[in-house]
Design a protein around this motif. Structure first.
Motif, short mmCIF file in Angstrom:
data_model
loop_
_atom_site.label_atom_id
_atom_site.label_comp_id
_atom_site.label_asym_id
_atom_site.label_seq_id
_atom_site.Cartn_x
_atom_site.Cartn_y
_atom_site.Cartn_z
N VAL A 171 0.84 -1.20 0.00
CA VAL A 171 0.00 0.00 0.00
C VAL A 171 0.87 1.25 0.00
O VAL A 171 0.63 2.19 -0.77
N THR A 175 0.89 3.98 -3.03
CA THR A 175 0.51 5.38 -2.79
C THR A 175 1.66 6.33 -3.12
O THR A 175 1.44 7.43 -3.62
N SER A 210 -6.75 -1.03 -4.61
CA SER A 210 -8.07 -1.45 -4.14
C SER A 210 -8.10 -2.93 -3.78
O SER A 210 -8.99 -3.37 -3.03
N VAL A 213 -6.78 -2.54 0.01
CA VAL A 213 -7.68 -1.81 0.91
C VAL A 213 -8.79 -1.16 0.08
O VAL A 213 -8.57 -0.78 -1.07
N ILE A 215 -10.98 1.77 -1.23
CA ILE A 215 -10.63 3.19 -1.40
C ILE A 215 -11.77 3.95 -2.07
O ILE A 215 -12.65 3.37 -2.70
N SER A 228 -8.87 8.32 -0.75
CA SER A 228 -9.23 8.21 0.66
C SER A 228 -9.40 6.74 1.01
O SER A 228 -9.81 5.93 0.18
N LEU A 229 -9.09 6.39 2.25
CA LEU A 229 -9.25 5.02 2.72
C LEU A 229 -10.72 4.78 3.07
O LEU A 229 -11.30 5.51 3.86
N LEU A 237 -5.16 8.96 1.81
CA LEU A 237 -3.94 8.21 1.51
C LEU A 237 -3.04 8.97 0.54
O LEU A 237 -1.82 8.96 0.68
N PHE A 246 0.84 4.51 5.81
CA PHE A 246 -0.11 3.50 6.26
C PHE A 246 0.66 2.47 7.09
O PHE A 246 1.73 2.02 6.69
N VAL A 260 -3.35 5.61 9.64
CA VAL A 260 -2.89 6.44 8.53
C VAL A 260 -2.30 7.70 9.14
O VAL A 260 -3.01 8.49 9.76
N ALA A 265 -7.54 3.77 11.76
CA ALA A 265 -8.40 3.61 10.59
C ALA A 265 -9.00 2.21 10.59
O ALA A 265 -8.39 1.25 11.07
N LEU A 267 -10.74 -0.88 8.27
CA LEU A 267 -10.83 -1.42 6.92
C LEU A 267 -12.10 -2.26 6.79
O LEU A 267 -12.39 -3.10 7.64
#
Length: 445
Positions: A171, A175, A210, A213, A215, A228-229, A237, A246, A260, A265, A267
């Protein structure tokens, strides 16, 4: 002054050449992952003239507007959303299947049944050395299978933690790459070949992200994306050229927590969410396994304390430990089993205390509890497998719908090659005709 025939023909030739180049690029990248089919955007080119009226037909050829990616943002969003759900379900099922194997294949249920069976056989002759030795050996085997089951669950937990950390690293890498792509997009020319390549790279990175996580995305000028998460209101993110950090932490029960930039956060989708759900199930199953082991220890040792062993001594504990991980058979030999009631002489054939032990085990029913644990795990695997298959089907349908629009159809591209080649040749023929006309005019005397 209106455009001349040569100018019109040359603009058509340029447009046809650009279309041929794009078609060739589509064909060469037909099997490239993440590639989105391109097409050339063209517009009417008008020739201004002072004498022209607003309604007059006054064309000057065609103008190439740029290269267009044939991608639907809604369909791409659906592919990411459904793919994240499918990845979560798949990761959870894989984790649950490993848990099932760890508990079932170690044979704890069979060991409990065998231990109770050996005690039943000992009732026939409480002083028989071979029957006593067999009961002790079955008890030792029971303790060892509990130990192996606990170690196997530890191995499953460690594997999930390793995979989850790998996912977290992935991740952060994705990012970081997205932030770099955003910076390049902000400097790229609109509708240029470089921009379309960057947009392909952006969409490919978003799809990979994706899978890890869930998104939400929003797109700004020049295709720059903000990520965004979870929901759009979740922690950011990626924003412009900046990527957040992350991270994950492991709780005492083995479950995961995520942050984050240091902010907690949650999931809901993606493979990391699925692994955490599997770890939550593992923690519950570990507690159940420990409870069963503790039950065996307490029931057997309590019965031992109420009787005397073969030598007439007060019964001593057979097992030590506090759970499945450390349960141990500590009796040194078969004579340690307290089969007779308290106060009985050595070598007594009284089996009343052994009867009490069997009754206590029947009441506690560790075999039934173990069977219920195995059934719960198997039911969870079966139920989650049905869910996974359904989500996989939905994700596949979304991907097929996107591929039908954004993918390269070689038959269609072959037709385009012929069509644009003919258009190029036709423009060349127009230029030849124009040249012949001018030569004819110039040769008039």
């Amino acid at each position: 002054m209106g455009a001349d025939l040569l100018s019109i023909a040359s603009s058509g030739a340029r447009a046809a050449k650009a279309a041929l180049d794009v078609t060739a690029q589509n064909i060469s990248n037909a099997s490239s992952e993440g590639y989105v089919r391109r097409s050339v955007s063209v517009a009417e080119l008008s020739a201004n003239s002072v004498s022209s009226s607003p309604t007059a037909i006054n064309l000057g050829g065609v103008r190439v507007g740029g290269v267009v990616r044939n991608a639907d943002s809604f369909r791409q969003s659906e592919v990411r959303r459904t793919g994240a759900d499918a990845a979560r379900a798949d990761a959870e099922v894989q984790g649950l299947e490993n848990i099932e194997s760890a508990v079932e294949q170690t044979g704890v249920y069979d060991s409990i049944v065998n231990f109770e069976g050996s005690l039943q056989q000992l009732l026939s002759d409480p002083t028989d050395a071979s029957l006593r030795a067999s009961a002790i050996e079955q008890g030792r085997n029971l303790a060892q299978t509990f130990n192996v089951a606990s170690s196997s669950l530890d191995a499953v937990s460690d594997g999930l933690h390793f995979e989850a950390q790998d996912g977290v690293d992935s991740v952060n890498l994705i990012t970081s790459e997205l932030a770099k792509v955003n910076l390049r997009l902000s400097r790229a020319s609109d509708a240029s070949s470089d921009q379309t390549s960057l947009l392909d790279q952006r969409d490919s990175l978003l799809e990979k992200l994706s899978k890890q996580v869930g998104i939400s995305t929003s797109f700004g000028q020049n295709g720059v994306v903000s990520v965004s998460l979870g929901a759009s209101s979740g922690p950011t993110l990626v924003s412009g050229g900046t990527a957040s950090t992350f991270a994950m932490s492991i709780a005492s029960d083995g479950t995961l927590g995520f942050t984050v930039d240091g902010t907690a956060a949650t999931l809901a989708s993606g493979s990391l969410a699925g692994k955490n759900q599997a770890l939550t199930q593992l923690a519950a199953n570990r507690t159940q396994l420990d409870d069963i082991a503790t039950q065996v220890i307490s029931v057997v040792n309590a019965a031992q304390a109420s009787g005397v062993d073969l030598d007439g001594n007060a019964g001593q504990p057979l097992f030590s430990g506090t759970g499945a991980a450390d349960i141990t058979m500590i009796a040194s030999g078969g004579s340690a089993i307290a089969t007779a009631a308290a106060g009985s002489a050595a070598n007594s054939r009284d089996a009343s205390n052994l009867e009490s032990l069997r009754t206590a085990l029947t009441t506690a029913d560790p075999a039934g509890s173990m069977n219920a644990l195995l059934f719960d795990i198997s039911s969870a695997v079966a139920g989650r497998t049905v869910t996974r298959d359904a989500l996989d089907s939905v994700a596949s349908s979304a991907k097929i719908a996107l591929q039908a629009q954004a993918g390269v159809d070689l038959d269609h591209e072959a037709i385009n090659l012929v069509r644009f080649q003919q258009a190029f040749q036709a423009s060349g023929r127009v230029m030849q005709v124009a040249s012949d006309i001018f030569d004819s005019i110039l040769s008039i005397r």
